[in-house]
Write a protein that holds these residues in place. Structure first.
Motif: not given
Length: 344
Positions: A223-235
């Protein structure tokens, strides 16, 4: 075109000329995507697909003619209702062009950018009064919709390749291995994160990036590196509170994800929700969490659980209304209270 990039690259390196036919516009032609393409190599072997049937045969012939004659041209094909998937049928505009090192010298750069999950956009002149300009390509990293753009003296087809959506799976187990396979078939770039530094076999997660780190710390780093966005899915596949609660705390504080799911039994679900409420999360925020993750299809094996999760993930991605908490769980809480429903 993404599905035939490797085939295009192989033709490019062969030094011979193939033909590429790309759908640049559709009118009432059902589920066909603009940007769908067929490649015909120098031996006449075809790769890729559009609609099948007579239309696909016609598009293939257009690609073959471009390979043999070197001509670049727009073609319009009527689409019968039976092939279009709707009652009215429709039509498609297809741009056919020769494809080789000489015709598209920049293509290896395009293929490399796609392989490295970078954004790349190709602008192709498909019509111009000056015939020498037709078929010219410009490659950039600019964001743009895939569409046919009509300019005062040119028609330009813009084909944009966005980085694939990312799925981050926390917990390296049999479900993770099966879900990796399902997610890659759906076009996801998969990362598996687990805190154990003695994972039995990374080979079990073929096609996924495997990271050894504490889950909440790794998600914070991304998240701090800007690699999480609205297309990211987490399980989240571990229902051990010492792993999942810090992780879900981080995830629920991020802007909305494409999908956030956590597996486990109903008992684990209710303990999870109580822990999150105790951490200060309200019902509106927790409604973003799919718990237990996956459609209720009676899954028993790891593969079946992976299919159930992948189905829910796809529904969320396509904008279908998917309740974050299963209706039977909601009804049990409403009638008996959270603790009483654990026994269901």
């Amino acid at each position: 075109m993404r599905d035939i990039v490797d085939d295009l690259l192989r033709v490019w390196h062969s030094g011979r000329t193939g033909g590429l036919a790309t759908v640049v516009r559709t009118v009432g032609s059902g589920p066909l995507d603009v940007g769908s393409a067929i490649l015909v190599d120098a031996n006449g072997v075809a790769y890729g697909s559009v609609l099948g049937g007579a239309v696909e045969s016609a598009v293939r012939e257009a690609a073959l003619a471009a390979a043999r004659t070197g001509r670049r041209a727009m073609h319009r094909f009527g689409v019968p209702a039976a092939e279009a998937g709707n009652d009215a049928g429709g039509m498609i505009d297809v741009f056919a062009e020769p494809f080789s090192r000489r015709d598209f010298p920049e293509f290896p750069t395009v293929a490399s950018e796609i392989a490295n999950n970078h954004r790349v956009t190709i602008f192709t002149v498909v019509w111009n009064p000056d015939g020498d300009l037709i078929g010219q390509h410009l490659v950039t990293d600019k964001r743009h919709a895939t569409e046919l753009v009509a300019l005062p003296e040119s028609d330009v087809f813009v084909c944009s390749f966005a980085p694939p959506p990312r799925l981050i799976i926390f917990g390296a187990n049999a479900i993770a291995a099966a879900l990796t396979t399902q997610a890659r078939l759906l076009g996801y770039r998969v990362t598996i994160c687990d805190s154990r530094d003695d994972l039995d076999s990374v080979d079990a997660f073929a096609g996924a990036e495997v990271v050894v780190d504490w889950p909440h710390r790794y998600l914070n780093t991304l998240a701090a590196a800007g690699e999480i966005d609205a297309s990211t899915a987490v399980v989240v596949l571990s229902d051990d509170p010492k792993f999942e609660i810090p992780l879900l705390t981080v995830a629920l504080r991020l802007p909305a994800l494409a999908y956030l799911g956590a597996t486990g039994t109903l008992a684990a679900h209710h303990r999870r929700m109580e822990d999150l409420r105790a951490g200060g999360f309200g019902d509106a925020t927790m409604a973003r969490l799919h718990s237990p993750a996956g459609f209720d299809v009676g899954a028993r094996t790891a593969t079946e659980h992976a299919v159930a999760i992948a189905a829910e993930l796809l529904a969320a991605r396509s904008g279908r209304s998917v309740p974050a908490v299963r209706p039977d769980v909601i009804r049990a809480e409403q009638v008996f209270g959270a603790r009483a429903s654990i026994a269901l």
